[in-house]
Design a protein around this motif. Structure first.
Motif, PDB file in Angstrom:
ATOM      1  N   ARG A  34      41.256  44.573  49.563  1.00 36.88           N
ATOM      2  CA  ARG A  34      41.921  45.878  49.645  1.00 36.88           C
ATOM      3  C   ARG A  34      41.312  46.760  50.723  1.00 36.88           C
ATOM      4  NH1 ARG A  34      44.655  48.708  45.568  1.00 36.88           N
ATOM      5  NH2 ARG A  34      44.497  50.429  47.035  1.00 36.88           N
ATOM      6  N   ARG A  35      40.006  46.941  50.666  1.00 38.61           N
ATOM      7  CA  ARG A  35      39.345  47.905  51.543  1.00 38.61           C
ATOM      8  C   ARG A  35      38.864  47.235  52.816  1.00 38.61           C
ATOM      9  NH1 ARG A  35      41.903  51.938  49.474  1.00 38.61           N
ATOM     10  NH2 ARG A  35      41.226  52.616  47.416  1.00 38.61           N
ATOM     11  N   MET A  36      39.543  47.536  53.933  1.00 40.38           N
ATOM     12  CA  MET A  36      39.187  46.985  55.224  1.00 40.38           C
ATOM     13  C   MET A  36      38.679  48.091  56.137  1.00 40.38           C
ATOM     14  SD  MET A  36      39.847  43.839  54.705  1.00 40.38           S
ATOM     15  CE  MET A  36      39.749  43.175  56.365  1.00 40.38           C
TER      16      MET A  36
ATOM     17  N   PRO B  61      34.008  40.598  40.438  1.00 40.45           N
ATOM     18  CA  PRO B  61      33.764  39.215  40.894  1.00 40.45           C
ATOM     19  C   PRO B  61      34.678  38.237  40.179  1.00 40.45           C
ATOM     20  CG  PRO B  61      32.118  39.843  39.288  1.00 40.45           C
ATOM     21  CD  PRO B  61      32.968  41.075  39.501  1.00 40.45           C
ATOM     22  N   PHE B  62      34.860  37.056  40.768  1.00 38.48           N
ATOM     23  CA  PHE B  62      35.714  36.044  40.165  1.00 38.48           C
ATOM     24  C   PHE B  62      35.103  34.670  40.428  1.00 38.48           C
ATOM     25  CE2 PHE B  62      37.301  37.329  44.334  1.00 38.48           C
ATOM     26  CZ  PHE B  62      37.200  36.144  45.038  1.00 38.48           C
TER      27      PHE B  62
ATOM     28  N   LEU C  74      42.680  40.700  46.581  1.00 37.10           N
ATOM     29  CA  LEU C  74      41.345  40.692  45.986  1.00 37.10           C
ATOM     30  C   LEU C  74      40.716  42.061  46.171  1.00 37.10           C
ATOM     31  CD1 LEU C  74      40.006  37.395  47.616  1.00 37.10           C
ATOM     32  CD2 LEU C  74      41.229  37.629  45.450  1.00 37.10           C
ATOM     33  N   THR C  75      40.062  42.563  45.145  1.00 33.08           N
ATOM     34  CA  THR C  75      39.419  43.864  45.284  1.00 33.08           C
ATOM     35  C   THR C  75      38.417  44.110  44.188  1.00 33.08           C
ATOM     36  OG1 THR C  75      39.820  46.248  45.457  1.00 33.08           O
ATOM     37  CG2 THR C  75      41.195  45.013  43.944  1.00 33.08           C
ATOM     38  N   ALA C  76      37.467  44.992  44.472  1.00 31.04           N
ATOM     39  CA  ALA C  76      36.520  45.431  43.453  1.00 31.04           C
ATOM     40  C   ALA C  76      37.122  46.540  42.614  1.00 31.04           C
ATOM     41  CB  ALA C  76      35.230  45.908  44.114  1.00 31.04           C
TER      42      ALA C  76
END
Length: 224
Positions: A52-54, A102-103, A78-80
């Motif tokens: 998400r955060r780039m 996490p995954f 994917l993101t935190a």
């Protein structure tokens, strides 16, 4: 199968590319949204896995562009961020699924396969030429219903040819299916891989043929 990973973390990005590549097919890695847009203009992708955060913005802003592509890639975010509102925004924007960090690797692969399967439900999932059959969602080849085990790049070539069976596949399209942006491609590399693939098919009694069209590309036919 071609995948694009959009992740700026110096450790996670390469790990994602390697993990997805081993399980699903060739993968390219970019670290910014601008690099992602450039990659999407160069070649088609079956699956886009994005953080998400780039550094240059929120990857969700890229989803609308992905939805307009033909063919449209599957999208796994994917993101935190695990806030329900963030999850809802990603899905409402058009993402196919959402995996919070996490995954575990097994969950990542399972989610990726699931979104690919869902997007392929309205497409022809199995293609046959003569006694050669290719299951697109499973990325598995069979000759006379017997599994055919192939090295990664030969499997990618066969998949690209079977996707357009009966039609000419340009050399550039085959190179895009097999190699990543960072790979060094020698002038005769595709021909060498195809030569080995054709030999394996003959050795296993395959009646389908890969016919070269000099200077243009290759054609998968039933050998008639």
């Amino acid at each position: 199968m071609r995948l694009l990973v959009i992740e700026d973390d110096a450790d996670l990005g390469p790990w994602l590319r390697e993990t997805l590549e081993q399980a699903l097919g060739g993968a390219d890695l970019v670290a910014t949204l601008d690099e992602a847009r450039a990659a999407l203009q160069v070649r088609p992708f079956d699956l886009v896995v994005m953080d998400r955060r780039m550094p240059d913005g929120d990857a969700i802003d890229l989803v609308s562009m992905l939805r307009r592509l033909t063919p449209r890639p599957s999208i796994l975010v994917l993101t935190a961020l695990d806030d329900p509102n963030d999850i809802a925004r990603a899905l409402d924007a058009g993402a196919d699924d959402y995996l919070a960090k996490p995954f575990e690797p097994v969950e990542l692969i399972a989610r990726a396969r699931a979104v690919l399967r869902r997007n392929q439900l309205d497409q022809k999932g199995i293609t046959s030429v003569a006694n050669l059959r290719f299951d697109m969602p499973a990325r598995a080849a069979y000759i006379d219903d017997q599994p055919l085990v192939l090295p990664r790049r030969e499997l990618a070539l066969l998949e690209a040819l079977m996707r357009r069976a009966g039609h000419v596949v340009l050399r550039e399209s085959l190179e895009n299916a097999v190699y990543g942006f960072d790979d060094e491609i020698q002038s005769n590399a595709i021909d060498a891989h195809l030569s080995r693939l054709r030999k394996r098919l003959r050795e296993h009694g395959c009646l389908a043929e890969i016919k070269p069209l000099r200077g243009i590309g290759y054609l998968m036919t039933d050998g008639a």
